[in-house]
Each structure stands twice: as C-alpha cells, then as structure tokens.
Design a protein around this motif. Structure first.
Motif, PDB file in Angstrom:
ATOM      1  N   THR A   6      16.279  64.252  20.918  1.00 39.95           N
ATOM      2  CA  THR A   6      17.669  64.187  20.484  1.00 39.95           C
ATOM      3  C   THR A   6      17.794  63.278  19.270  1.00 39.95           C
ATOM      4  OG1 THR A   6      18.136  62.357  21.996  1.00 39.95           O
ATOM      5  CG2 THR A   6      18.535  64.589  22.817  1.00 39.95           C
ATOM      6  N   GLY A  35      20.648  72.064  13.456  1.00 38.13           N
ATOM      7  CA  GLY A  35      19.529  72.205  14.384  1.00 38.13           C
ATOM      8  C   GLY A  35      19.228  70.965  15.195  1.00 38.13           C
ATOM      9  N   GLU A  36      19.740  69.807  14.772  1.00 38.66           N
ATOM     10  CA  GLU A  36      19.530  68.589  15.549  1.00 38.66           C
ATOM     11  C   GLU A  36      20.383  68.614  16.816  1.00 38.66           C
ATOM     12  OE1 GLU A  36      18.117  65.118  12.486  1.00 38.66           O
ATOM     13  OE2 GLU A  36      20.287  65.408  12.713  1.00 38.66           O
ATOM     14  N   VAL A  37      19.966  67.819  17.797  1.00 35.31           N
ATOM     15  CA  VAL A  37      20.591  67.857  19.120  1.00 35.31           C
ATOM     16  C   VAL A  37      21.274  66.528  19.428  1.00 35.31           C
ATOM     17  CG1 VAL A  37      20.164  68.092  21.603  1.00 35.31           C
ATOM     18  CG2 VAL A  37      18.964  69.573  19.977  1.00 35.31           C
ATOM     19  N   HIS A  61      28.427  75.637  17.532  1.00 33.03           N
ATOM     20  CA  HIS A  61      27.421  74.744  18.098  1.00 33.03           C
ATOM     21  C   HIS A  61      26.900  75.345  19.405  1.00 33.03           C
ATOM     22  CE1 HIS A  61      28.529  71.926  15.081  1.00 33.03           C
ATOM     23  NE2 HIS A  61      29.719  71.658  15.596  1.00 33.03           N
ATOM     24  N   VAL A  64      23.013  73.624  24.667  1.00 32.43           N
ATOM     25  CA  VAL A  64      21.668  74.008  25.078  1.00 32.43           C
ATOM     26  C   VAL A  64      21.519  73.930  26.586  1.00 32.43           C
ATOM     27  CG1 VAL A  64      19.211  73.490  24.836  1.00 32.43           C
ATOM     28  CG2 VAL A  64      20.755  73.199  22.881  1.00 32.43           C
ATOM     29  N   TRP A  76      23.431  68.573  26.286  1.00 31.03           N
ATOM     30  CA  TRP A  76      22.707  68.612  25.024  1.00 31.03           C
ATOM     31  C   TRP A  76      23.353  69.668  24.141  1.00 31.03           C
ATOM     32  CZ3 TRP A  76      20.388  67.857  29.712  1.00 31.03           C
ATOM     33  CH2 TRP A  76      19.588  66.710  29.855  1.00 31.03           C
ATOM     34  N   GLN A  78      23.372  71.401  20.382  1.00 36.21           N
ATOM     35  CA  GLN A  78      22.618  71.596  19.146  1.00 36.21           C
ATOM     36  C   GLN A  78      23.574  71.991  18.027  1.00 36.21           C
ATOM     37  OE1 GLN A  78      19.726  74.876  18.976  1.00 36.21           O
ATOM     38  NE2 GLN A  78      18.263  73.427  18.083  1.00 36.21           N
TER      39      GLN A  78
END
Length: 218
Positions: A6, A35-37, A61, A64, A76, A78
């Motif tokens: 993360t 693409g970051e979480v 978004h 996940v 989570w 993403q």
C-alpha cells in the motif's frame, strides 16, 4: 491481503458518516499515482461500506478487497484516474436548523464526491449559514440541547455546516445566495465566511436549474 503493498494508510475509525470518510479518502487518493493502493481503516458499519463501494463504482477507483477486523473494517482501494462526466445537481436550501441542514448538505457533498457538478441556491433563513460564526440550532423544545447535539454529531463525522460548505467548494461546487433574503435576514456581504459567492435572485438560478439533471428542494 496482508501482503498487499500500500502507498498510504488512512485510519478513520470512530467516524461513520460516509461523506466525512470518503472526502478524506479522496484527498489521499488525489496525491497518489494511478494504480497505487490506499489502505482505509473504518468502523464496522455496513451502510458505510456500501457507500464506499458505490463511490468507487462512480469514480472509477477499485475496491480491491475488504475484511472484517477485531476493531472494524480494513479496505484496500486502488486509484484509477477517470474523466468523470457526471450529471448536474441543482439544490435549493431554505432552512437554517441544525437537523434541517444535515440531509441537503450531505446529498450535495455525496454528489460532488461522485463527480457531479453541484450548485446550491441558499435562500430564506438559510442565508444565515454563510455568516461568520453561525452555528445552527435544534428547533422547539430541544433548542437548549443544540450544543450537546452538535458535539454528538461531530464524534460520528458530522462536521459543521460551514465546514461542509468549505468541502463542497473544494470539490468544485457552486454556491448562490439569494440577495433579497440576505437583506431580509440582515446578512451582509462583508460578514460572509466564504468569498466570491454569487449573490443573485431567482431568475439567475432558474437558468442553472434548466441545465441540471437533478433538482432538490429543502
């Protein structure tokens, strides 16, 4: 999901108001790369989880995964940048009561968080909301308990009406004030806590409403 990498972690346990939690989550995601979480910690409160799922679908978004923990929920999210060409919401707010402001400002924030273009026309007693230091109160016999009510609401994530309006402006919302109402309820332009507001009458906002897809009156 414990092994997921993360980029950020945001703890909003103790707050169950979806617009409060999502506003902060959106601010974190705005600073992250596609693409970051984001790891989001919340109370276990099913309506909140449902709202976060809906917001993710509306904005692109990706939720996940989520799991129940000993102290609440762990989610989570993403980040996925998407050009949101949302609908337009035009809302008329007329009441300045503590409880009466909750729903319209909540709907306005929710719409803005989902990418809608939001315009508020604030008229009648509600113009007092824009005055510096204004604090809404309960109606009738409960009025003396307004301070206790505000304190309890704040603990769950109901920020003040003025802070909600600040958030709305941050999200690109437009606020129109009824000029005659300001005169009648003795609210001067110099006393407004927000600047560059549009002071108009009905015809101007009617043109805004003509372009809107959704209309709400409170």
């Amino acid at each position: 999901m414990d092994t997921m990498t993360t980029a950020r972690s945001l703890d909003r346990t103790g707050r169950t108001i979806a617009t409060f939690v999502v506003f902060d989550a959106a601010a974190e995601l705005h600073t992250m790369a596609d693409g970051e979480v984001l790891e989001l910690l919340t109370d276990y409160y099913p309506p909140l989880l449902t709202d976060i799922e809906s917001w993710c679908r509306a904005t692109g978004h990706k939720l996940v995964s989520s799991e129940r923990t000993a102290t609440g929920n762990r989610l989570w999210i993403q980040k996925h940048d998407r050009n949101v060409t949302g609908s337009r919401l035009a809302m008329v707010i007329s009441d300045d009561g503590l409880e009466e402001l909750l729903s319209p400002l909540g709907f306005a924030l929710a719409a803005a968080l989902e990418g809608m273009d939001v315009s508020l026309f604030i008229q009648g007693p509600a113009v007092r909301v824009l005055g510096r230091g204004f604090r809404p109160r309960l109606r009738g016999w409960a009025r003396p308990f307004s301070r206790l009510a505000r304190s309890g609401m704040a603990r769950s994530g109901h920020i003040s009406a003025q802070d909600k309006l600040r958030q709305l402006v941050t999200l690109g919302g437009h606020i129109y004030l009824c000029g005659p109402s300001m005169q009648h309820f003795k609210v001067d332009r110099e006393d407004l806590f927000l600047r560059d507001l549009q002071i108009v009458e009905y015809l101007t906002f009617m043109s805004v409403m003509e372009q809107a897809d959704i209309h709400l009156y409170t």
